[in-house]
Motif scaffolding. Structure first.
Motif, short mmCIF file in Angstrom:
data_model
loop_
_atom_site.label_atom_id
_atom_site.label_comp_id
_atom_site.label_asym_id
_atom_site.label_seq_id
_atom_site.Cartn_x
_atom_site.Cartn_y
_atom_site.Cartn_z
N TRP A 296 -70.80 51.16 -7.43
CA TRP A 296 -69.75 50.96 -6.34
C TRP A 296 -68.68 52.36 -6.35
O TRP A 296 -68.39 52.62 -5.36
CB TRP A 296 -68.95 49.81 -6.28
N ALA A 297 -68.52 52.86 -7.55
CA ALA A 297 -67.73 54.08 -7.60
C ALA A 297 -68.32 55.13 -6.89
O ALA A 297 -67.89 56.00 -6.11
CB ALA A 297 -67.33 54.35 -9.02
N LEU A 298 -69.83 55.26 -7.33
CA LEU A 298 -70.54 56.36 -6.22
C LEU A 298 -70.67 56.07 -4.99
O LEU A 298 -70.19 57.03 -4.37
CB LEU A 298 -72.08 56.19 -6.97
N ALA B 207 -62.16 56.49 7.01
CA ALA B 207 -61.23 56.21 5.92
C ALA B 207 -61.03 54.94 5.82
O ALA B 207 -60.96 54.41 4.70
CB ALA B 207 -60.00 56.94 6.33
N SER B 208 -60.96 53.94 6.89
CA SER B 208 -60.67 52.83 6.52
C SER B 208 -61.98 51.94 6.05
O SER B 208 -61.87 50.90 5.27
CB SER B 208 -60.69 51.79 8.04
N ALA B 209 -63.16 52.25 6.42
CA ALA B 209 -64.23 51.83 5.50
C ALA B 209 -64.05 52.17 4.09
O ALA B 209 -64.47 51.43 3.20
CB ALA B 209 -65.70 52.47 6.14
N GLY B 210 -63.81 53.43 3.66
CA GLY B 210 -63.72 53.94 2.53
C GLY B 210 -62.47 53.03 1.80
O GLY B 210 -62.67 52.62 0.54
N PHE B 211 -61.52 52.60 2.36
CA PHE B 211 -60.61 51.78 1.65
C PHE B 211 -61.02 50.37 1.29
O PHE B 211 -60.84 49.92 0.48
CB PHE B 211 -59.27 51.46 2.93
N VAL B 212 -62.31 49.66 2.09
CA VAL B 212 -62.47 48.72 2.10
C VAL B 212 -63.58 48.61 0.79
O VAL B 212 -63.73 47.66 0.15
CB VAL B 212 -63.30 47.99 3.06
N VAL B 213 -64.31 49.84 0.61
CA VAL B 213 -65.21 50.02 -0.21
C VAL B 213 -64.47 50.06 -1.57
O VAL B 213 -64.57 49.79 -2.66
CB VAL B 213 -65.95 51.34 -0.22
N VAL B 214 -63.10 50.80 -1.66
CA VAL B 214 -62.39 50.84 -2.79
C VAL B 214 -62.01 49.42 -3.13
O VAL B 214 -61.83 49.15 -4.51
CB VAL B 214 -61.16 51.69 -2.54
N TRP B 215 -61.71 48.42 -2.32
CA TRP B 215 -61.11 47.12 -2.83
C TRP B 215 -62.37 46.46 -3.32
O TRP B 215 -62.51 45.62 -4.13
CB TRP B 215 -60.51 46.48 -1.67
N VAL C 277 -65.91 43.84 -7.71
CA VAL C 277 -67.16 43.98 -8.72
C VAL C 277 -66.29 43.31 -9.95
O VAL C 277 -66.88 42.69 -10.76
CB VAL C 277 -67.07 45.57 -9.06
N ASN C 278 -65.08 43.57 -10.13
CA ASN C 278 -64.35 43.11 -11.44
C ASN C 278 -64.48 41.43 -11.55
O ASN C 278 -64.61 40.96 -12.61
CB ASN C 278 -62.88 43.59 -11.47
N LEU C 279 -64.20 40.82 -10.19
CA LEU C 279 -64.04 39.56 -10.30
C LEU C 279 -65.13 38.69 -9.79
O LEU C 279 -65.48 37.54 -10.51
CB LEU C 279 -62.86 39.10 -9.19
#
Length: 101
Positions: A44-46, A73-81, A87-89
Protein backbone atom coordinates in the motif's frame (compact mmCIF):
# COMPACT_ATOMS: atom_id res chain seq x y z
CA UNK A 1 -5.63 28.75 -5.02
CA UNK A 2 -6.43 25.34 -3.51
CA UNK A 3 -5.03 23.65 -6.59
CA UNK A 4 -1.75 25.50 -6.20
CA UNK A 5 -1.57 24.78 -2.46
CA UNK A 6 -2.24 21.06 -2.95
CA UNK A 7 0.41 20.91 -5.68
CA UNK A 8 2.99 22.49 -3.39
CA UNK A 9 2.11 20.27 -0.44
CA UNK A 10 2.24 17.10 -2.54
CA UNK A 11 5.45 18.36 -4.13
CA UNK A 12 6.93 18.58 -0.64
CA UNK A 13 5.44 15.36 0.70
CA UNK A 14 6.33 13.13 -2.27
CA UNK A 15 10.11 13.34 -1.76
CA UNK A 16 9.59 12.74 1.96
CA UNK A 17 7.48 9.67 1.18
CA UNK A 18 10.18 8.45 -1.19
CA UNK A 19 12.87 8.90 1.46
CA UNK A 20 10.66 7.13 4.01
CA UNK A 21 10.10 4.12 1.74
CA UNK A 22 13.80 3.87 0.93
CA UNK A 23 14.78 4.24 4.60
CA UNK A 24 12.23 1.59 5.56
CA UNK A 25 13.64 -0.77 2.95
CA UNK A 26 17.16 -0.25 4.26
CA UNK A 27 15.98 -0.85 7.82
CA UNK A 28 14.05 -3.98 6.74
CA UNK A 29 17.17 -5.34 5.11
CA UNK A 30 19.07 -4.90 8.36
CA UNK A 31 16.27 -6.37 10.48
CA UNK A 32 14.95 -9.19 8.29
CA UNK A 33 17.54 -9.61 5.53
CA UNK A 34 15.31 -8.43 2.70
CA UNK A 35 14.55 -4.98 1.33
CA UNK A 36 11.00 -5.73 0.25
CA UNK A 37 8.73 -8.58 1.29
CA UNK A 38 5.40 -7.51 -0.29
CA UNK A 39 3.80 -7.13 3.11
CA UNK A 40 0.39 -5.38 2.80
CA UNK A 41 1.79 -2.18 4.36
CA UNK A 42 4.70 -2.13 1.94
CA UNK A 43 2.38 -2.80 -0.99
CA UNK A 44 0.00 0.00 0.00
CA UNK A 45 2.94 2.35 0.51
CA UNK A 46 3.96 1.56 -3.08
CA UNK A 47 0.39 2.18 -4.28
CA UNK A 48 0.40 5.52 -2.44
CA UNK A 49 3.72 6.42 -4.06
CA UNK A 50 2.40 5.50 -7.52
CA UNK A 51 -0.79 7.56 -7.11
CA UNK A 52 1.12 10.67 -6.09
CA UNK A 53 3.75 10.03 -8.78
CA UNK A 54 0.91 9.95 -11.31
CA UNK A 55 -0.45 13.20 -9.87
CA UNK A 56 2.91 14.97 -10.16
CA UNK A 57 3.52 13.49 -13.60
CA UNK A 58 0.14 14.73 -14.82
CA UNK A 59 0.74 18.18 -13.38
CA UNK A 60 4.27 18.54 -14.74
CA UNK A 61 4.12 16.85 -18.15
CA UNK A 62 0.46 17.20 -19.10
CA UNK A 63 -0.15 20.56 -17.48
CA UNK A 64 -3.25 19.37 -15.67
CA UNK A 65 -4.92 21.95 -13.46
CA UNK A 66 -8.23 22.20 -11.70
CA UNK A 67 -10.61 19.30 -11.36
CA UNK A 68 -8.65 16.33 -12.80
CA UNK A 69 -5.60 16.60 -10.53
CA UNK A 70 -7.89 17.37 -7.59
CA UNK A 71 -9.67 14.06 -8.15
CA UNK A 72 -6.33 12.26 -8.37
CA UNK A 73 -5.09 14.00 -5.21
CA UNK A 74 -8.31 13.04 -3.41
CA UNK A 75 -7.83 9.43 -4.48
CA UNK A 76 -4.30 9.65 -3.10
CA UNK A 77 -5.67 10.92 0.19
CA UNK A 78 -8.02 7.94 0.40
CA UNK A 79 -5.14 5.57 -0.39
CA UNK A 80 -3.07 7.16 2.39
CA UNK A 81 -5.87 6.45 4.87
CA UNK A 82 -6.22 2.88 3.64
CA UNK A 83 -2.46 2.45 4.06
CA UNK A 84 -2.43 4.10 7.47
CA UNK A 85 -5.60 2.76 9.11
CA UNK A 86 -6.98 0.01 6.90
CA UNK A 87 -3.83 -2.06 6.75
CA UNK A 88 -2.95 -1.49 10.39
CA UNK A 89 -6.34 -2.37 11.80
CA UNK A 90 -7.81 -4.80 9.28
CA UNK A 91 -4.83 -6.46 7.62
CA UNK A 92 -2.50 -9.25 8.55
CA UNK A 93 1.25 -8.92 8.20
CA UNK A 94 4.43 -7.57 9.74
CA UNK A 95 3.05 -4.03 10.01
CA UNK A 96 -0.51 -4.87 11.04
CA UNK A 97 -2.25 -5.06 14.34
CA UNK A 98 -5.36 -6.73 12.84
CA UNK A 99 -7.51 -6.69 15.94
CA UNK A 100 -10.80 -6.15 14.08
CA UNK A 101 -10.72 -9.54 12.32
Amino acid sequence: TLDNISYRIIGLGFPLLTIGIIAGAVWANEAWGTYWSWDPKETWALITWLVFAAYLHARITRGWQGRRPAILASAGFVVVWVCYLGVNLLGKGLHSYGWFF
